[in-house]
Structure formats: C-alpha cells, structure tokens
Design a protein around this motif. Structure first.
Motif, PDB file in Angstrom:
ATOM      1  N   TRP A 191       0.866  -1.182   0.000  1.00 23.65           N
ATOM      2  CA  TRP A 191       0.000   0.000   0.000  1.00 23.65           C
ATOM      3  C   TRP A 191       0.905   1.235   0.000  1.00 23.65           C
ATOM      4  O   TRP A 191       1.858   1.286   0.771  1.00 23.65           O
ATOM      5  CB  TRP A 191      -0.883   0.007   1.253  1.00 23.65           C
ATOM      6  CG  TRP A 191      -1.980  -1.014   1.248  1.00 23.65           C
ATOM      7  CD1 TRP A 191      -2.021  -2.167   1.989  1.00 23.65           C
ATOM      8  CD2 TRP A 191      -3.203  -0.979   0.494  1.00 23.65           C
ATOM      9  NE1 TRP A 191      -3.182  -2.854   1.739  1.00 23.65           N
ATOM     10  CE2 TRP A 191      -3.928  -2.155   0.822  1.00 23.65           C
ATOM     11  CE3 TRP A 191      -3.753  -0.082  -0.426  1.00 23.65           C
ATOM     12  CZ2 TRP A 191      -5.172  -2.440   0.266  1.00 23.65           C
ATOM     13  CZ3 TRP A 191      -4.996  -0.372  -0.980  1.00 23.65           C
ATOM     14  CH2 TRP A 191      -5.694  -1.540  -0.632  1.00 23.65           C
ATOM     15  N   LEU A 192       0.615   2.177  -0.846  1.00 21.60           N
ATOM     16  CA  LEU A 192       1.515   3.330  -0.988  1.00 21.60           C
ATOM     17  C   LEU A 192       1.129   4.488  -0.070  1.00 21.60           C
ATOM     18  O   LEU A 192       0.020   4.527   0.456  1.00 21.60           O
ATOM     19  CB  LEU A 192       1.514   3.791  -2.453  1.00 21.60           C
ATOM     20  CG  LEU A 192       1.926   2.690  -3.449  1.00 21.60           C
ATOM     21  CD1 LEU A 192       1.915   3.224  -4.885  1.00 21.60           C
ATOM     22  CD2 LEU A 192       3.300   2.113  -3.120  1.00 21.60           C
ATOM     23  N   GLY A 193       2.084   5.380   0.123  1.00 21.61           N
ATOM     24  CA  GLY A 193       1.809   6.577   0.922  1.00 21.61           C
ATOM     25  C   GLY A 193       2.371   6.485   2.327  1.00 21.61           C
ATOM     26  O   GLY A 193       2.228   7.423   3.104  1.00 21.61           O
ATOM     27  N   GLY A 194       3.023   5.391   2.646  1.00 21.33           N
ATOM     28  CA  GLY A 194       3.578   5.204   3.997  1.00 21.33           C
ATOM     29  C   GLY A 194       2.929   4.025   4.683  1.00 21.33           C
ATOM     30  O   GLY A 194       1.778   3.685   4.421  1.00 21.33           O
ATOM     31  N   GLU A 205      -4.596   5.161   8.619  1.00 20.77           N
ATOM     32  CA  GLU A 205      -5.591   6.101   9.147  1.00 20.77           C
ATOM     33  C   GLU A 205      -6.156   5.638  10.476  1.00 20.77           C
ATOM     34  O   GLU A 205      -6.274   6.406  11.423  1.00 20.77           O
ATOM     35  CB  GLU A 205      -6.748   6.209   8.163  1.00 20.77           C
ATOM     36  CG  GLU A 205      -6.766   7.540   7.462  1.00 20.77           C
ATOM     37  CD  GLU A 205      -7.851   7.557   6.419  1.00 20.77           C
ATOM     38  OE1 GLU A 205      -9.040   7.516   6.812  1.00 20.77           O
ATOM     39  OE2 GLU A 205      -7.503   7.572   5.220  1.00 20.77           O
ATOM     40  N   LEU A 206      -6.490   4.374  10.519  1.00 19.68           N
ATOM     41  CA  LEU A 206      -7.076   3.811  11.739  1.00 19.68           C
ATOM     42  C   LEU A 206      -6.134   3.997  12.925  1.00 19.68           C
ATOM     43  O   LEU A 206      -6.550   4.334  14.031  1.00 19.68           O
ATOM     44  CB  LEU A 206      -7.388   2.325  11.511  1.00 19.68           C
ATOM     45  CG  LEU A 206      -7.867   1.520  12.709  1.00 19.68           C
ATOM     46  CD1 LEU A 206      -9.147   2.093  13.291  1.00 19.68           C
ATOM     47  CD2 LEU A 206      -8.098   0.059  12.327  1.00 19.68           C
ATOM     48  N   LEU A 207      -4.832   3.828  12.683  1.00 22.91           N
ATOM     49  CA  LEU A 207      -3.862   3.914  13.775  1.00 22.91           C
ATOM     50  C   LEU A 207      -3.386   5.349  14.014  1.00 22.91           C
ATOM     51  O   LEU A 207      -2.818   5.651  15.069  1.00 22.91           O
ATOM     52  CB  LEU A 207      -2.663   3.004  13.481  1.00 22.91           C
ATOM     53  CG  LEU A 207      -3.002   1.505  13.481  1.00 22.91           C
ATOM     54  CD1 LEU A 207      -1.938   0.703  12.749  1.00 22.91           C
ATOM     55  CD2 LEU A 207      -3.161   0.986  14.916  1.00 22.91           C
ATOM     56  N   GLY A 208      -3.576   6.209  13.023  1.00 24.21           N
ATOM     57  CA  GLY A 208      -3.178   7.610  13.184  1.00 24.21           C
ATOM     58  C   GLY A 208      -1.675   7.804  13.222  1.00 24.21           C
ATOM     59  O   GLY A 208      -1.173   8.693  13.916  1.00 24.21           O
ATOM     60  N   ILE A 209      -0.958   6.969  12.515  1.00 26.15           N
ATOM     61  CA  ILE A 209       0.506   7.086  12.475  1.00 26.15           C
ATOM     62  C   ILE A 209       0.985   6.887  11.034  1.00 26.15           C
ATOM     63  O   ILE A 209       0.240   6.380  10.189  1.00 26.15           O
ATOM     64  CB  ILE A 209       1.207   6.036  13.374  1.00 26.15           C
ATOM     65  CG1 ILE A 209       0.777   4.604  12.966  1.00 26.15           C
ATOM     66  CG2 ILE A 209       0.920   6.281  14.837  1.00 26.15           C
ATOM     67  CD1 ILE A 209       1.597   3.525  13.639  1.00 26.15           C
ATOM     68  N   ARG A 210       2.245   7.267  10.805  1.00 21.28           N
ATOM     69  CA  ARG A 210       2.823   7.064   9.477  1.00 21.28           C
ATOM     70  C   ARG A 210       4.288   6.682   9.644  1.00 21.28           C
ATOM     71  O   ARG A 210       4.999   7.250  10.483  1.00 21.28           O
ATOM     72  CB  ARG A 210       2.680   8.344   8.650  1.00 21.28           C
ATOM     73  CG  ARG A 210       3.209   8.241   7.254  1.00 21.28           C
ATOM     74  CD  ARG A 210       2.668   9.398   6.407  1.00 21.28           C
ATOM     75  NE  ARG A 210       3.194   9.327   5.053  1.00 21.28           N
ATOM     76  CZ  ARG A 210       4.288   9.974   4.639  1.00 21.28           C
ATOM     77  NH1 ARG A 210       4.968  10.747   5.479  1.00 21.28           N
ATOM     78  NH2 ARG A 210       4.705   9.851   3.400  1.00 21.28           N
ATOM     79  N   ILE A 211       4.705   5.719   8.840  1.00 22.98           N
ATOM     80  CA  ILE A 211       6.085   5.228   8.901  1.00 22.98           C
ATOM     81  C   ILE A 211       6.653   5.298   7.490  1.00 22.98           C
ATOM     82  O   ILE A 211       6.059   4.765   6.555  1.00 22.98           O
ATOM     83  CB  ILE A 211       6.103   3.766   9.415  1.00 22.98           C
ATOM     84  CG1 ILE A 211       5.567   3.696  10.850  1.00 22.98           C
ATOM     85  CG2 ILE A 211       7.502   3.152   9.326  1.00 22.98           C
ATOM     86  CD1 ILE A 211       5.060   2.343  11.262  1.00 22.98           C
ATOM     87  N   GLU A 212       7.794   5.966   7.357  1.00 22.20           N
ATOM     88  CA  GLU A 212       8.374   6.090   6.013  1.00 22.20           C
ATOM     89  C   GLU A 212       9.298   4.934   5.691  1.00 22.20           C
ATOM     90  O   GLU A 212       9.468   4.565   4.533  1.00 22.20           O
ATOM     91  CB  GLU A 212       9.135   7.410   5.900  1.00 22.20           C
ATOM     92  CG  GLU A 212       8.209   8.608   5.944  1.00 22.20           C
ATOM     93  CD  GLU A 212       8.949   9.919   5.885  1.00 22.20           C
ATOM     94  OE1 GLU A 212      10.078   9.949   5.348  1.00 22.20           O
ATOM     95  OE2 GLU A 212       8.410  10.912   6.413  1.00 22.20           O
ATOM     96  N   ILE A 215       8.292   6.163  13.698  1.00 21.98           N
ATOM     97  CA  ILE A 215       6.870   6.528  13.643  1.00 21.98           C
ATOM     98  C   ILE A 215       6.660   8.037  13.706  1.00 21.98           C
ATOM     99  O   ILE A 215       7.249   8.718  14.551  1.00 21.98           O
ATOM    100  CB  ILE A 215       6.108   5.883  14.826  1.00 21.98           C
ATOM    101  CG1 ILE A 215       6.158   4.349  14.714  1.00 21.98           C
ATOM    102  CG2 ILE A 215       4.665   6.372  14.911  1.00 21.98           C
ATOM    103  CD1 ILE A 215       5.514   3.628  15.870  1.00 21.98           C
ATOM    104  N   THR A 216       5.808   8.550  12.839  1.00 23.91           N
ATOM    105  CA  THR A 216       5.321   9.921  12.970  1.00 23.91           C
ATOM    106  C   THR A 216       3.846   9.841  13.322  1.00 23.91           C
ATOM    107  O   THR A 216       3.086   9.127  12.647  1.00 23.91           O
ATOM    108  CB  THR A 216       5.456  10.679  11.630  1.00 23.91           C
ATOM    109  OG1 THR A 216       6.799  10.552  11.194  1.00 23.91           O
ATOM    110  CG2 THR A 216       5.088  12.140  11.775  1.00 23.91           C
ATOM    111  N   VAL A 217       3.465  10.551  14.369  1.00 23.20           N
ATOM    112  CA  VAL A 217       2.049  10.569  14.742  1.00 23.20           C
ATOM    113  C   VAL A 217       1.336  11.565  13.833  1.00 23.20           C
ATOM    114  O   VAL A 217       1.782  12.700  13.678  1.00 23.20           O
ATOM    115  CB  VAL A 217       1.896  10.936  16.229  1.00 23.20           C
ATOM    116  CG1 VAL A 217       0.444  11.198  16.579  1.00 23.20           C
ATOM    117  CG2 VAL A 217       2.477   9.833  17.105  1.00 23.20           C
ATOM    118  N   PRO A 268       8.006   7.511  19.258  1.00 25.62           N
ATOM    119  CA  PRO A 268       6.994   6.579  19.775  1.00 25.62           C
ATOM    120  C   PRO A 268       7.330   5.119  19.449  1.00 25.62           C
ATOM    121  O   PRO A 268       7.793   4.825  18.343  1.00 25.62           O
ATOM    122  CB  PRO A 268       5.718   6.980  19.035  1.00 25.62           C
ATOM    123  CG  PRO A 268       5.994   8.304  18.415  1.00 25.62           C
ATOM    124  CD  PRO A 268       7.466   8.440  18.258  1.00 25.62           C
ATOM    125  N   ALA A 269       7.081   4.249  20.408  1.00 27.41           N
ATOM    126  CA  ALA A 269       7.245   2.804  20.186  1.00 27.41           C
ATOM    127  C   ALA A 269       5.878   2.119  20.193  1.00 27.41           C
ATOM    128  O   ALA A 269       5.635   1.187  19.429  1.00 27.41           O
ATOM    129  CB  ALA A 269       8.139   2.206  21.269  1.00 27.41           C
TER     130      ALA A 269
END
Ligand code: GAL
Length: 682
Positions: free
Chosen positions: A508-511, A518-525, A551-553, A573-574
C-alpha cells in the motif's frame, strides 16, 4: 471466509449414555494375532472405547494391483466390535505401497530443485497426481463397500495428516494444476501479470503454458507467485480431501467423515480455517514441544482448534502419552503431565481424547515413540497413567457436548498474513508469525485472562479486545472491518509489519502501516528492523527486539504509550494508541516477546474493562478455560506449575481433580496439586 463445519459428531454404536471417546491409533498389522486378544482386553481395562484403524494399511489390504486381502481387517473389526470398541476407520490411502510407486513412479512428489521424493518413508504422493487419485479412490471405494455398514464403524478418517510431508510439490502435475488454478483465479493472463507485478525483472507472461511453480531459481522467485503457490497447494490438498470424502458421502452418507489437522504445525502449509467446513467434525493432532512455552503452545493450538470447530466439541485424534521420536531430543513426560495435557485439550472442547498409538512398535521409524502400552508392557507407569485418565474421563462424562464459552478477548490468526509475512526478500528473515501470536497468547495466560484464538473472517463484535499480531496482509475490506470494529467499541491491537500489503502482496503506498495508517493515526516512512541479538529499551521498562519503526504521529488524538529510550529511534513513539469511536487502535512497533507484552497488554485490558476471572494469587499459575451447556458452566482449572496452587473462595461443585489434593468444600480454598487439573461445575 470461515464457515463452521456441519455439526455431525461421530457415531457411537456402544454408548448408552454420553461419554468421552478415548483411544488411539491402532496398528494391529504390526503384531501377531495372539497380541490382538490381549490388546482388546487391555483396551477395556484402560477404558478405551475407540481406535483409528488401517491408517497405514494400504500394502496389507491391497498387496498387488488386483489382489485384495481384507481377511485380517475383517477379523480385527469383528474382534473390536465384540469388545465394544468403536472404529474410526482410515481410508488407508496415506502411504502408497511399493508396487504402486514401482508401477507409477510419476506419482512421486518433486522438490523445489527438481529432486524426486522417493518412497521409503510415507506420504510420497503428489496431491495433484491423477494416477495416484485413481488408485487411492479405488481403495476408498473398496473400504466403503466392505465396511460402510460394519456395526463398529463410528467415522471415516480421510487419509492421514494431509500435507504433513507433501504439501508443496513442484512436479509437472503440480505445474498443470497450478496453471488451471491460476486461470480460475485471474481469468486472463493480463490480470495475472498485474497481480504478480511481472514487469519487474522481465517476468511478463504471454501464455498460461509459460507459468511454473516457484522452482529453485537464480534469485528470489516472484513473491506473488510464491504466495499463490502456497494458496494453490493448500487448495490442491483440500480438493483431494473432497475427492475422498465425496466417494464416502455417496456410498455411506450416514457415516460422518473427518481428517486429522495439525494445527500446531509451524510451517502453516494447510489453511485449516479454509478446510474446516469440509469435514463433519474437526479433528486435531498435537504434540508438545518442550521449552518455556510448551504448555502455552498446547493451549494456543487447542484454542485455535476450538475456534475452527465453531466452539463445538472436537476430536483430539493424536497426542502422546510421553516422548515422541522426531524432535532433536525426545523428552519423556513427567508425572502428571499425561493427564494434564489431555485435560487441557478437553478444557478447550475436545470430546475425544486419543493418542498415537495404542502399542509401541518394536520396529520401524517410530519404535522410540511412546504409546498407551509401552515397550515395557502394561506393568508400567505409562499404562497406569493411561488407565487413570480413562477413569477420569468417565468421571467427567457430563461435560461432553458442552461448548467452549467465548472469552472477552481474542487473538486474530490469519494464514494469509502468516504466508506473506514470512516470505523471502523482506526487511527481516527473522520474523516468525506464529511465534508473535503465541507470545501475545502467553501474555494473556500470564495475566490470567482468557483469550480465544480466532481465524480471520470470524465475527469480532463479541470481543472487547482483539490482538492482531503481524497482520501483514490487509485487503481494503479487512481494513474497513477493523475500523468498524474499533468504531463500535472494540479495542484493536496490532504490531509491526501490519497493514503493509494488499491481497496481491503489493505494498500500500503513501507510507506504512498502509491500509491501517488512518485507523492507527501514524505514518512510517521506512522500517528499521534490528539485527539478530540487537535490542532496544522502551521507557515503560520493556525491551524490544527484531523490529523498530520510525513513527510519525499524524493524528493529535493519538497517545504515545511508550517511547524508545535507546537505539536509533530514541525519543520516538514505540507504542501508540488512538481512540476510535467508542474503541481504540493500538500499534506496537517492536517485538516485545512473551514477557514484555504483558505490561502493555495489562494496560490495554484495563482500558477495555477486561479483568481476570481468577483470584490474584493464581493468575499466571493457573489457566482457566470454560465450557458450558445451558445454565451450567464447567470451569477447568489447570495448574501450569510444578508446585501446588491454592485457589481461595471458589464456588461450585468439584466433579473431578487430578492429583487428589485433599478435601474441599465450596467457598473454601481449593488446592491444585502440581500439574493438577480440577473441573468445577458452576
Ligand atoms: C503424526 C502421524 C502419526 C505418527 C505421529 C508421531 O504426525 O499422524 O502417524 O507418525 O505423528 O508423533
């Protein structure tokens, strides 16, 4: 989607009242006739009332293509009948005889590198071989015609442990069947090219004929080809199962059929959640693997089997009275373990308790595998323990038919994520899907909180908290389902490498975590896996291994439950938790292990309002499993330790206990002896 199996239990020709089925695999062809009479006498003495027969008897039943010898089998069937012992009759197809492989070497499986898997052990047949199928179904037909109306017949036992040794076959038969499976799945070669991403490395196919199983290649074979081959291989065996079953349904529709699953199998070749509805009742084989999580794993497998059975009773087809023969070191069971292990399966819903095997073989590869009657004979600790268990099961007869009472928490177990997450050319080759799931289950056990283990597709709405470890493959529909679950009050917990790919194993693209971002509200590059032996500290006191994420919140409602205290991600964040509707979605970005996940799980359970039903001093030391019928519930209390455990203030009526640990009155302290089990009616 999992459908529950049709609720048809085995026929019990000799039962006048409900009772447990108790017995073993019985291989009388390995013994002279005099022993058969002693066998029946000893079976009766031990309380045995069912045996699995003829599982590996093909060479005896059909010694040559046109020669049939049923005489010995007729005789033993009649002897068992006279002794009031029912038969779970094998279709006898598990291991083809030497004449068949000599006549038709083209039935032999082929390994990845093109090597023939020769006869000499067992199960040396291609699941997709039309020649094998012809001979095997002829045998199934002969068995059905001969024994379909025999008074001792309780059920048909299809083949044996389908796929134990031959699930992945790379032969030309497999190649042909794989192509037609792919045509059914994709319809057009273009659709396949898209799904497999064949523009990578010049793999674009022009014709179906060009496609092969993922045989030994110069480098990593195409990942979706590998994944589809796993799907196909499970389906091919399921198809074979159906072929045997349909012969039996046609000739003996009144006789239920089953086949023994291996839910503990660490390779996961057979998608049992997808097979479950193909049989009349679920059977499982389980063997303890010694180690710190041995008992946790037994419970985990039994819980998953219970879910495959839709909560209804199931058949423990094989387990061992003591040592096996196939581990690096084969440890004997210690005093009390034979009964405890068997009763833990019963706690999770087994209404039949059987061993491999009745009498320990004097010859062959399994001569050092324990049995109900060991080499030492009936004058032995093992046989006395076997007879003791027979007695206990009689005392527990009223439990039969009772269903497993669902827990408030569950672990979501997904074969497709298992297959996809452990493929090669990934961020880490050290990831073990089943181990991660088991570690979370161990954490539940340590906290004394009951948890179900449910396959993907099962309804989650009854659970307050669901842990979906390494839920790697998340098609759009699943992401929606999980969001709905959290919005309506469920607390979802997931881990590293989840949400990453769709059903074609495309990222899945975009991170990351892709479909769950979206559900988790985080993004990982970028993933940040750890080297073997490397670890990082979290500021909640736990330690992470295997994996970390940067992780970026992305949503300000997200709370950071723990941050990294050491390593590259220090200060980041862990573990995160996002409130969603009336529920929440938690992400754990590292491997916490069985002990490490306890702390965060305790907090999350608290937040979900799920508490232990056990007194504080018993938590972790005792496992509670609940079965019930109508208003009656049965509490199975299993002492997981080698020391006595006291359970204060327990109400109910004690119906059985092992070992005897003194008198007890309801409301008083019940003492569970070392490795002991008590069953209390409430
Ligand atoms: C099972 C098999 C039995 C016996 C047993 C030994 O895999 O079905 O036939 O081999 O293991 O543990």
């Amino acid at each position: 989607m999992t459908r529950a199996p049709s609720p048809r239990w085995l026929r019990r020709p000799y039962d006048t009242a409900p009772r447990f089925a108790y017995g073993a695999d019985y291989n009388p062809e390995q013994w002279p006739r005099e022993v058969w009479h002693e066998d029946i006498r000893l079976m009766r003495e031990a309380g045995v009332n069912i045996v699995s027969l003829a599982v590996f008897s093909w060479a005896r039943i059909q010694p040559a293509p046109e020669v049939w010898d049923f005489g010995w089998l007729d005789e033993i069937m009649d002897l068992l009948h006279a002794g009031g012992i029912a038969v779970d009759l094998g279709t006898a197809t598990a291991s083809p005889p030497p004449w068949l492989t000599t006549l038709h070497p083209e039935i032999l499986p082929v390994g990845r590198a093109g090597e023939t898997i020769w006869p000499g052990a067992r199960q040396h047949w291609r699941p997709t071989s039309p020649v094998f199928r012809t001979y095997a179904l002829r045998l199934v037909t002969a068995m059905a015609e001969r024994y379909g109306r025999h008074p001792a017949l309780a059920a048909w036992h299809l083949s044996n442990e389908l796929g134990c040794h031959n699930v992945h076959d790379y032969s030309d038969d497999a190649a042909r069947a794989f192509r037609s499976w792919l045509e059914d799945r994709y319809g057009t070669i273009d659709a396949l090219n898209h799904a497999w991403g064949t523009d990578f490395w010049s793999q674009r196919y022009a014709e179906w004929e060009q496609i092969l199983p993922p045989r030994l290649a110069a480098s990593h074979p195409n990942p979706t080809q590998q994944l589809d081959f796993k799907r196909f291989s499970s389906d091919a065996l399921k198809e074979y199962l159906r072929a045997e079953r349909d012969v039996l349904y046609r000739l003996t529709p009144e006789v239920p059929v089953t086949t023994n699953f291996m839910v503990m199998d660490g390779t996961g070749g057979m998608h049992y959640a997808d097979w479950a509805h193909e049989v009349d009742f679920i059977s499982n084989d389980h063997y303890v693997r010694p180690g710190p999580q041995a008992l946790d794993e037994l419970s985990f497998s039994a819980a998953l089997t219970g879910s495959l059975a839709g909560g209804r009773p199931w058949y423990l087809m094989e387990h061992s009275t003591s040592a096996v023969n196939w581990q690096p070191v084969n440890v004997a069971k210690r005093t009390g373990e034979l009964a405890r292990d068997a009763l833990l399966h019963v706690a999770h819903g087994a209404d039949a308790v059987c061993f491999f095997q009745w009498r320990q073989s004097p010859a062959g590869a399994e001569k050092y595998h324990s049995a109900m009657v060991p080499h030492a004979g009936p004058d032995s600790e093992v046989f006395r323990a076997v007879a003791g268990l027979g007695g206990l099961l009689r005392e527990l007869a009223e439990v039969t038919g009772a269903t497993r009472r669902p827990a408030r928490a569950a672990i979501l177990f997904d074969w497709e994520s298992w297959w996809a997450s452990e493929q090669d050319s990934h961020p880490s080759s050290l990831l073990r899907y089943r181990q991660e799931a088991l570690d979370w289950y161990s954490a539940f056990l340590a906290l004394g909180v009951r948890a179900d283990v449910v396959p993907r597709g099962a309804a989650l709405d009854g659970y307050d908290l669901v842990v979906a470890p390494v839920l790697h493959m998340v098609p759009r529909t699943l992401a929606k389902e999980l969001t709905g679950y959290a919005e309506s009050g469920g607390h979802l917990v997931t881990t590293y490498f989840s949400g990453v790919v769709d059903e074609n194993d495309h990222a899945w693209l975009g991170g990351y975590p892709g479909a769950l971002r979206e559900l988790l509200g985080i993004r990982i590059e970028e993933f940040a896996p750890l080297l073997d032996g490397e670890s990082v500290a979290l500021d909640d006191g736990s330690t992470g291994t295997l994996w970390t994420d940067r992780i970026t919140v992305t949503d300000d409602t997200v709370a950071v439950l723990a941050a990294y205290r050491t390593g590259e991600q220090t200060g980041r964040p862990a573990i995160t938790r996002r409130p969603v509707g009336r529920g929440s979605a938690t992400y754990v970005s590292t491997r916490l292990g069985a002990e490490g996940s306890r702390g965060v799980l305790a907090r999350l359970l608290d937040g979900a309002g799920v508490t232990s039903e056990l007194p504080e001093e018993a938590r972790g030391r005792v496992e509670l499993v609940v079965r019930g019928s109508g208003d009656t519930t049965y509490w199975f209390l299993v002492n997981r330790t080698d020391a006595p455990v006291e359970l204060p203030g327990l109400s109910g009526e004690l119906i059985a206990r092992t070992p005897d640990a003194g008198p007890w009155a309801p409301g008083g302290s019940l003492v569970l002896g070392p490795r002991g089990v008590a069953v209390v009616r409430r």
